[in-house]
Design an enzyme around this catalytic site. Structure first.
Site: not given
Ligand SMILES: NC(=O)c1ccc[n+]([C@@H]2O[C@H](COP(=O)([O-])OP(=O)(O)OC[C@H]3O[C@@H](n4cnc5c(N)ncnc54)[C@H](O)[C@@H]3O)[C@@H](O)[C@H]2O)c1
Ligand SMILES: CC(C)C[C@H](N)C(=O)O
Length: 364
Positions: A80, A181, A183, A185
């Site tokens: 990462k 909420v 990307n 959520a």
């Molecule tokens: N994007 C992916 O494909 C992916 C894949 C696996 C895991 N994740 C994990 O999922 C989580 C969300 O990812 P994302 O891509 O949706 O990110 P994002 O930044 O689009 O969404 C996160 C949201 O959480 C909000 N936030 C931050 N702190 C907060 C708090 N204290 N209380 C309430 N809301 C809060 C932000 O304002 C934002 O809207 C992250 O932990 C990320 O590592 C994402």
């Molecule tokens: C490779 C990515 C899609 C990784 C993603 N942000 C995750 O935590 O899984």
């Protein structure tokens, strides 16, 4: 933090510090384990309180990717990157070009993608310098934004966890409390709304909350209220460490199933929620949809094939619950066992990853 001591304790391979004065790039690439293949994991851009906090986040997230990729059945190791900075203010083209050159310098040991604070457009800039990047624009034959696919995987995994807790995997009428909420959520809420679940949402971004209220009829609460609301399922979808000593006593949900990485503050918090009878869908098993999707690019992206693999998240959650019940352990330990056993089996036939990433990527 004694870095080498930490790396030795949790068996990290490499930590790379990248600095570019002109663009302001300050990035830390952590490579945890490449037994299964090159380390694939996203790039997070965030305003860290200290350099130590950034290093710790990179290390924890990289280890999570080793387990996520192993449990998902991918032939990939875990890594990462964190970039220190505010994604709304500090990004520039030169920064991601400079970062791309650092990735190229690793010669395939690390492949990146999106995470919190980075976008498809950022990946496209990185792609100007290196092939070791996924989640780039579909125009390049790539898979694009992984978030909707992650959301679909979380939705399927949530159903599997609900089946264990409620005797049915239907989410119709279930109250789901969604924390953050963004990307992932937003798409998750859409799936839940379409199935007839009732949503309670929170976010520090008021516009994101408003959108969920308007589009999905969600009820909005303040960020600190989300733990204690009356609900069936709590879905952490913001940042990590949200299951901790302070929040656990407030939680009324019977299921915890969400997208956030590193949800447990410490492993012992997984033991506590297990003793409370909460069905916990381990974060790195349920949120593997995005990495499964981007990993498919390494074989020449095929959406249908990727989605078929994403569907296995449902059975993987079932498997974790089965192991937990059989061995009388919490689900987070069952997931670790599943991932570690796969890595150990493979360790006998290969040890450190040697460059073949280029060979794989050339098929794309
Ligand atoms: N994007 C992916 O494909 C992916 C894949 C696996 C895991 N994740 C994990 O999922 C989580 C969300 O990812 P994302 O891509 O949706 O990110 P994002 O930044 O689009 O969404 C996160 C949201 O959480 C909000 N936030 C931050 N702190 C907060 C708090 N204290 N209380 C309430 N809301 C809060 C932000 O304002 C934002 O809207 C992250 O932990 C990320 O590592 C994402
Ligand atoms: C490779 C990515 C899609 C990784 C993603 N942000 C995750 O935590 O899984």
């Amino acid at each position: 933090m004694e870095i080498f001591k930490y790396m030795e304790t949790y068996d990290y391979e490499q930590l790379v510090f990248c600095q570019d004065k002109q663009s302001g790039l300050k990035a830390i690439i952590a490579i945890h384990d490449t037994t299964l293949g090159p380390a694939l994991g996203g790039t997070r851009m965030w305003t860290y309180e200290s350099e130590e906090a950034a290093i710790e986040d990179a290390l924890r997230l990289a280890k999570g990717m080793t387990y996520k990729n192993a449990a998902a059945g991918l032939n990939l190791g875990g890594g990462k990157t964190v970039i220190i900075g505010d994604p709304r203010k500090d990004k520039n083209e030169e920064m991601f070009r400079a970062f791309g050159r650092y990735i190229q310098g690793l010669n395939g040991r690390y492949i990146t993608a999106e995470d919190v604070g980075t976008t498809v457009a950022d990946m496209d800039i990185i792609h100007e310098e290196t092939d070791y990047v996924t989640g780039i624009s579909p125009a390049f034959g790539s898979s694009g934004n992984p978030s909707p696919v992650t959301a679909y995987g979380v939705y399927r995994g949530m159903k599997a966890a609900a089946k264990e807790a409620f005797g049915t995997d239907s989410l119709e009428g279930k109250v789901v409390a969604v924390q953050g909420v963004g990307n992932v959520a937003y798409s998750l809420c859409r799936h839940l709304h379409e199935e007839g679940a009732q949503l309670i949402v929170t976010d520090i971004n008021k516009e994101a909350v408003q959108r969920a209220v308007e589009e999905f009829g969600a009820r909005a609460v303040e960020p600190n209220e989300i733990y204690s609301v009356d609900c069936d399922i709590y879905a952490p979808c913001a940042l990590g460490a949200v299951i901790n000593d302070h929040t656990i006593p407030q939680i009324k949900a019977k299921v915890i199933a969400g997208a956030a990485n590193n949800q447990l503050r410490d492993p012992r918090h997984g033991d506590i929620i297990h003793e409370m009878g909460i069905v916990y869908a381990p974060d790195y098993v349920i949120n593997a949809g995005g990495v499964i999707n981007v990993a498919d690019e390494l074989y020449g992206y095929n959406h249908e094939r990727a989605m078929k693999k994403v569907e296995t998240i449902y059975s993987n959650i079932e498997k974790v619950i089965e192991i937990a019940k059989r061995d009388r352990i919490p689900t987070y330990k069952a997931a670790d066992r599943m991932a570690e056993e796969r890595i150990e089996r493979m360790r006998n036939s290969r040890s450190q990853f040697l460059q073949n990433g280029h060979h794989i990527l050339s098929r794309r």
